[in-house]
Design a protein around this motif. Structure first.
Motif, PDB file in Angstrom:
ATOM      1  N   LEU A  23       7.579  -1.417  -7.480  1.00  0.00           N
ATOM      2  CA  LEU A  23       7.212  -2.826  -7.324  1.00  0.00           C
ATOM      3  C   LEU A  23       7.904  -3.737  -8.330  1.00  0.00           C
ATOM      4  CD1 LEU A  23       3.361  -2.419  -6.719  1.00  0.00           C
ATOM      5  CD2 LEU A  23       5.176  -2.663  -5.018  1.00  0.00           C
ATOM      6  N   GLY A  24       8.840  -3.201  -9.084  1.00  0.00           N
ATOM      7  CA  GLY A  24       9.485  -3.973 -10.133  1.00  0.00           C
ATOM      8  C   GLY A  24      10.325  -5.134  -9.641  1.00  0.00           C
ATOM      9  N   GLU A  25      10.868  -5.040  -8.432  1.00  0.00           N
ATOM     10  CA  GLU A  25      11.778  -6.068  -7.930  1.00  0.00           C
ATOM     11  C   GLU A  25      11.193  -6.827  -6.730  1.00  0.00           C
ATOM     12  OE1 GLU A  25      14.481  -6.742  -9.628  1.00  0.00           O
ATOM     13  OE2 GLU A  25      14.023  -5.084 -10.989  1.00  0.00           O
ATOM     14  N   VAL A  26       9.897  -6.844  -6.585  1.00  0.00           N
ATOM     15  CA  VAL A  26       9.262  -7.519  -5.448  1.00  0.00           C
ATOM     16  C   VAL A  26       9.566  -9.012  -5.476  1.00  0.00           C
ATOM     17  CG1 VAL A  26       7.029  -8.264  -4.525  1.00  0.00           C
ATOM     18  CG2 VAL A  26       7.413  -5.854  -5.076  1.00  0.00           C
ATOM     19  N   THR A  27       9.933  -9.559  -4.328  1.00  0.00           N
ATOM     20  CA  THR A  27      10.233 -10.992  -4.204  1.00  0.00           C
ATOM     21  C   THR A  27       9.021 -11.737  -3.637  1.00  0.00           C
ATOM     22  OG1 THR A  27      11.038 -10.823  -1.929  1.00  0.00           O
ATOM     23  CG2 THR A  27      12.635 -10.416  -3.702  1.00  0.00           C
ATOM     24  N   PRO A  28       8.966 -13.055  -3.801  1.00  0.00           N
ATOM     25  CA  PRO A  28       7.890 -13.826  -3.187  1.00  0.00           C
ATOM     26  C   PRO A  28       7.813 -13.624  -1.666  1.00  0.00           C
ATOM     27  CG  PRO A  28       8.930 -15.155  -4.865  1.00  0.00           C
ATOM     28  CD  PRO A  28       9.756 -13.895  -4.731  1.00  0.00           C
ATOM     29  N   GLU A  29       8.944 -13.537  -1.012  1.00  0.00           N
ATOM     30  CA  GLU A  29       8.956 -13.348   0.438  1.00  0.00           C
ATOM     31  C   GLU A  29       8.286 -12.021   0.818  1.00  0.00           C
ATOM     32  OE1 GLU A  29      11.620 -16.338  -0.789  1.00  0.00           O
ATOM     33  OE2 GLU A  29      11.606 -14.214  -1.384  1.00  0.00           O
ATOM     34  N   ARG A  38       9.742 -17.297 -12.853  1.00  0.00           N
ATOM     35  CA  ARG A  38       9.591 -17.121 -14.299  1.00  0.00           C
ATOM     36  C   ARG A  38       8.811 -15.862 -14.665  1.00  0.00           C
ATOM     37  NH1 ARG A  38       6.431 -20.657 -16.484  1.00  0.00           N
ATOM     38  NH2 ARG A  38       5.592 -21.603 -14.586  1.00  0.00           N
ATOM     39  N   LEU A  39       8.320 -15.137 -13.661  1.00  0.00           N
ATOM     40  CA  LEU A  39       7.507 -13.958 -13.930  1.00  0.00           C
ATOM     41  C   LEU A  39       7.696 -12.962 -12.794  1.00  0.00           C
ATOM     42  CD1 LEU A  39       5.209 -12.973 -15.940  1.00  0.00           C
ATOM     43  CD2 LEU A  39       3.580 -13.801 -14.226  1.00  0.00           C
ATOM     44  N   PRO A  40       7.912 -11.675 -13.113  1.00  0.00           N
ATOM     45  CA  PRO A  40       8.025 -10.683 -12.047  1.00  0.00           C
ATOM     46  C   PRO A  40       6.666 -10.400 -11.416  1.00  0.00           C
ATOM     47  CG  PRO A  40       8.090  -9.599 -14.183  1.00  0.00           C
ATOM     48  CD  PRO A  40       8.109 -11.080 -14.453  1.00  0.00           C
ATOM     49  N   PHE A  41       6.687  -9.775 -10.275  1.00  0.00           N
ATOM     50  CA  PHE A  41       5.453  -9.506  -9.528  1.00  0.00           C
ATOM     51  C   PHE A  41       4.447  -8.728 -10.372  1.00  0.00           C
ATOM     52  CE2 PHE A  41       3.028  -6.661  -6.692  1.00  0.00           C
ATOM     53  CZ  PHE A  41       2.388  -7.604  -5.896  1.00  0.00           C
ATOM     54  N   LEU A  42       4.894  -7.660 -11.017  1.00  0.00           N
ATOM     55  CA  LEU A  42       3.976  -6.865 -11.828  1.00  0.00           C
ATOM     56  C   LEU A  42       3.434  -7.636 -13.018  1.00  0.00           C
ATOM     57  CD1 LEU A  42       5.811  -3.410 -11.827  1.00  0.00           C
ATOM     58  CD2 LEU A  42       3.686  -3.994 -10.640  1.00  0.00           C
ATOM     59  N   GLY A  43       4.143  -8.670 -13.423  1.00  0.00           N
ATOM     60  CA  GLY A  43       3.697  -9.472 -14.559  1.00  0.00           C
ATOM     61  C   GLY A  43       2.439 -10.266 -14.266  1.00  0.00           C
ATOM     62  N   THR A  46      -1.709   1.875 -10.050  1.00  0.00           N
ATOM     63  CA  THR A  46      -0.683   0.910  -9.647  1.00  0.00           C
ATOM     64  C   THR A  46      -1.248  -0.500  -9.595  1.00  0.00           C
ATOM     65  OG1 THR A  46       0.488   2.597  -8.362  1.00  0.00           O
ATOM     66  CG2 THR A  46       0.967   0.295  -7.835  1.00  0.00           C
ATOM     67  N   PHE A  47      -2.446  -0.619  -9.069  1.00  0.00           N
ATOM     68  CA  PHE A  47      -3.078  -1.934  -8.891  1.00  0.00           C
ATOM     69  C   PHE A  47      -4.297  -2.035  -9.815  1.00  0.00           C
ATOM     70  CE2 PHE A  47      -0.983  -0.770  -4.890  1.00  0.00           C
ATOM     71  CZ  PHE A  47      -0.162  -1.881  -4.690  1.00  0.00           C
ATOM     72  N   GLY A  48      -4.062  -2.604 -10.983  1.00  0.00           N
ATOM     73  CA  GLY A  48      -5.106  -2.636 -12.005  1.00  0.00           C
ATOM     74  C   GLY A  48      -6.009  -3.847 -11.964  1.00  0.00           C
ATOM     75  N   ALA A  49      -5.847  -4.713 -10.968  1.00  0.00           N
ATOM     76  CA  ALA A  49      -6.596  -5.970 -10.950  1.00  0.00           C
ATOM     77  C   ALA A  49      -8.098  -5.758 -10.806  1.00  0.00           C
ATOM     78  CB  ALA A  49      -6.092  -6.848  -9.792  1.00  0.00           C
ATOM     79  N   ILE A  50      -8.508  -4.761 -10.033  1.00  0.00           N
ATOM     80  CA  ILE A  50      -9.932  -4.552  -9.792  1.00  0.00           C
ATOM     81  C   ILE A  50     -10.633  -4.082 -11.066  1.00  0.00           C
ATOM     82  CG2 ILE A  50     -11.631  -3.224  -8.484  1.00  0.00           C
ATOM     83  CD1 ILE A  50      -9.598  -3.161  -6.163  1.00  0.00           C
ATOM     84  N   ALA A  51     -10.044  -3.137 -11.773  1.00  0.00           N
ATOM     85  CA  ALA A  51     -10.643  -2.649 -13.016  1.00  0.00           C
ATOM     86  C   ALA A  51     -10.748  -3.768 -14.045  1.00  0.00           C
ATOM     87  CB  ALA A  51      -9.824  -1.489 -13.572  1.00  0.00           C
ATOM     88  N   LEU A  52      -9.741  -4.630 -14.125  1.00  0.00           N
ATOM     89  CA  LEU A  52      -9.783  -5.762 -15.053  1.00  0.00           C
ATOM     90  C   LEU A  52     -10.931  -6.712 -14.720  1.00  0.00           C
ATOM     91  CD1 LEU A  52      -6.072  -6.904 -15.610  1.00  0.00           C
ATOM     92  CD2 LEU A  52      -7.675  -6.099 -17.355  1.00  0.00           C
ATOM     93  N   ARG A  84       0.837  -1.202   0.000  1.00  0.00           N
ATOM     94  CA  ARG A  84       0.000   0.000   0.000  1.00  0.00           C
ATOM     95  C   ARG A  84       0.871   1.251   0.000  1.00  0.00           C
ATOM     96  NH1 ARG A  84      -1.968   3.277   4.141  1.00  0.00           N
ATOM     97  NH2 ARG A  84      -0.945   1.934   5.686  1.00  0.00           N
ATOM     98  N   GLY A  85       0.538   2.187  -0.877  1.00  0.00           N
ATOM     99  CA  GLY A  85       1.269   3.448  -0.945  1.00  0.00           C
ATOM    100  C   GLY A  85       2.449   3.439  -1.894  1.00  0.00           C
ATOM    101  N   ARG A  86       2.795   2.274  -2.425  1.00  0.00           N
ATOM    102  CA  ARG A  86       3.924   2.221  -3.357  1.00  0.00           C
ATOM    103  C   ARG A  86       3.450   2.456  -4.792  1.00  0.00           C
ATOM    104  NH1 ARG A  86       8.112  -2.588  -1.621  1.00  0.00           N
ATOM    105  NH2 ARG A  86       7.760  -2.523   0.628  1.00  0.00           N
ATOM    106  N   SER A  87       4.335   3.023  -5.599  1.00  0.00           N
ATOM    107  CA  SER A  87       4.036   3.232  -7.014  1.00  0.00           C
ATOM    108  C   SER A  87       4.393   1.978  -7.802  1.00  0.00           C
ATOM    109  CB  SER A  87       4.841   4.416  -7.550  1.00  0.00           C
ATOM    110  OG  SER A  87       6.231   4.095  -7.565  1.00  0.00           O
ATOM    111  N   ARG A  88       3.951   1.920  -9.045  1.00  0.00           N
ATOM    112  CA  ARG A  88       4.279   0.780  -9.899  1.00  0.00           C
ATOM    113  C   ARG A  88       5.793   0.646 -10.066  1.00  0.00           C
ATOM    114  NH1 ARG A  88       1.736  -2.569 -13.631  1.00  0.00           N
ATOM    115  NH2 ARG A  88       3.102  -3.250 -15.331  1.00  0.00           N
ATOM    116  N   ALA A  89       6.474   1.779 -10.181  1.00  0.00           N
ATOM    117  CA  ALA A  89       7.924   1.747 -10.362  1.00  0.00           C
ATOM    118  C   ALA A  89       8.637   1.119  -9.169  1.00  0.00           C
ATOM    119  CB  ALA A  89       8.452   3.166 -10.597  1.00  0.00           C
TER     120      ALA A  89
END
Length: 408
Positions: A188-194, A340-345, A304-310, A181-186
């Protein structure tokens, strides 16, 4: 109890342990990934039947159960193996009984339909079956037969108790905002599973926690609310509430809003669905209003979080689009954890699958087979998009490495 070794399953059995005089556990359905947990559940609750969904893990689960029961000379329950065994267990009871479906993923659709056909009350934690099945599920359910095991929808149901449908203006689903929460898309590019699994308020399983981080879970809850409460998606709002105290609200046509509030504890939702219309005393701690506290609410950052609109667009589109949405997300989450896929992917792939011209459509008359056909196509398209992204990322990294080498 379907999905007994997961987060909701284990908490449900904790709730049932408080009701031993009133409730008998008929059967458990387990995935096979936690055989020791399954064995301890059998020892503690003595179900007559156990269904093991994962055929490859059946021997290991059976051995763990046998070892747990042997010291007490307890008889083995009936063991059945495979996804059909879970469906059969789901439909084995009837009116007056309760089936808790806490299976993860759209594989829960067939057990959901089996439970509804049996006449049993369905305590539904497997939101994916309603998301993918839509009209198939609501059309198979008698009035009041489905009770959600979800803090948001349980809250809405309680807020609407005694309210006439024509008096409801809109529903408000609350979201914690997840760990980002509060982070921009930029950012979140390197977010890890942890990092994705570090939820600030709820302790949940891997898939639902990741879905919370992407807000896919909230997107699914919006559509689930549409089906459960017969509301169009444009009358279901989402608001970020980081404290996770107000679990959702209903705004009425006179301008008043009814909210349900409690500490973040899934035992509230579980107990409500199992015991309804009764209440289980002392189920979980209440709020302490003698202590100073603040509750805040803020809009969702949908850029930043486009899942709801989709999800809203997919619900309006219909014809199996939400089944495709859910299937694509499941494939993308698996790819994220496999590196095999980044978080934003994750959300990007969902959008690409929904936009693919090769995605088939389905009508209610096509039944479960039609929904599963759409899911298979969506998974195949998602796999292609994930592979293409991985290949592009690998080529880019290789090119960057070669450039660095030449520079040196």
């Amino acid at each position: 109890m379907l999905g007994s070794t997961g987060s909701i399953g284990t908490q449900t059995l904790e709730v049932l342990a408080r009701c031993t005089d009133a409730v008998r556990l008929h059967g458990l359905a387990v995935s096979g990934s936690r055989p020791e947990t399954a064995a301890q559940q059998v020892l503690a609750h003595a179900p007559a039947r156990v269904a093991i969904a994962d055929e490859d893990a059946a021997d290991q689960v059976a051995a763990a159960i046998r070892a747990a029961l042997a010291p007490e000379a307890r008889d083995m329950p009936r063991l059945d193996v495979g996804e059909d065994a879970v469906v059969d267990l789901a439909g084995a009871l009837g009116a007056g009984d309760v089936v808790v479906n806490a299976v993860t993923g759209s594989v829960g659709l067939r057990p959901t339909l089996a439970a509804l056909a049996s006449g049993a009350r369905l305590a539904l934690a497997n939101k994916e079956s309603l998301i993918a099945g839509g009209e198939l599920v609501t059309g198979a359910a008698a009035e009041g037969q489905i009770l959600p095991v979800d803090s948001e929808h349980t809250a809405i149901a309680q807020a609407l108790a005694g309210v006439r449908p024509e008096h409801v203006d809109r529903l408000v689903v609350t979201a914690s905002g997840g760990p980002f929460r509060g982070r921009s898309r930029a950012e979140l590019g390197e977010v890890t599973p942890e990092q994705a699994l570090a939820h600030p308020t709820w302790q949940m399983g891997r898939v639902i926690t990741t879905n919370s981080a992407t807000l896919v879970n909230k997107a699914l809850e919006v559509i689930e609310a549409c089906w459960l409460f017969d509301m169009p998606e444009d009358r279901v709002d989402v608001v970020v509430h980081p404290q996770s105290i107000v679990h959702s609200m209903a705004t009425l046509i006179d301008g008043s809003t009814i909210a349900q509030a409690s500490p973040p504890d899934m035992r509230h939702a579980i107990g409500w669905a199992i015991a309804h219309p009764e209440k289980i005393p002392g189920l979980a701690r209440p709020l302490d209003f003698t202590r100073a506290q603040s509750w805040t609410f803020e809009p969702v950052d949908e850029e930043t979080f486009g899942a709801i609109a989709l999800a809203r667009a997919a619900h309006r589109r219909g014809h199996g689009a939400m089944a495709a949405y859910n299937a694509a997300n499941e494939e993308a989450v698996d790819a994220f954890f496999a590196g095999r896929l980044p978080f934003l992917g994750i959300v990007d792939v969902i959008g690409e699958v929904l936009a693919d011209p090769g995605l088939p459509t389905v009508a209610p008359a096509d039944g479960v087979d039609g929904v599963l056909a759409v899911e298979r196509a969506a998974r195949a398209i998602a796999g292609e998009r994930i592979a293409a992204r991985a290949a592009t990322a690998s080529a880019t990294a290789s090119s960057a490495g070669q450039s660095a080498g030449r520079g040196a």
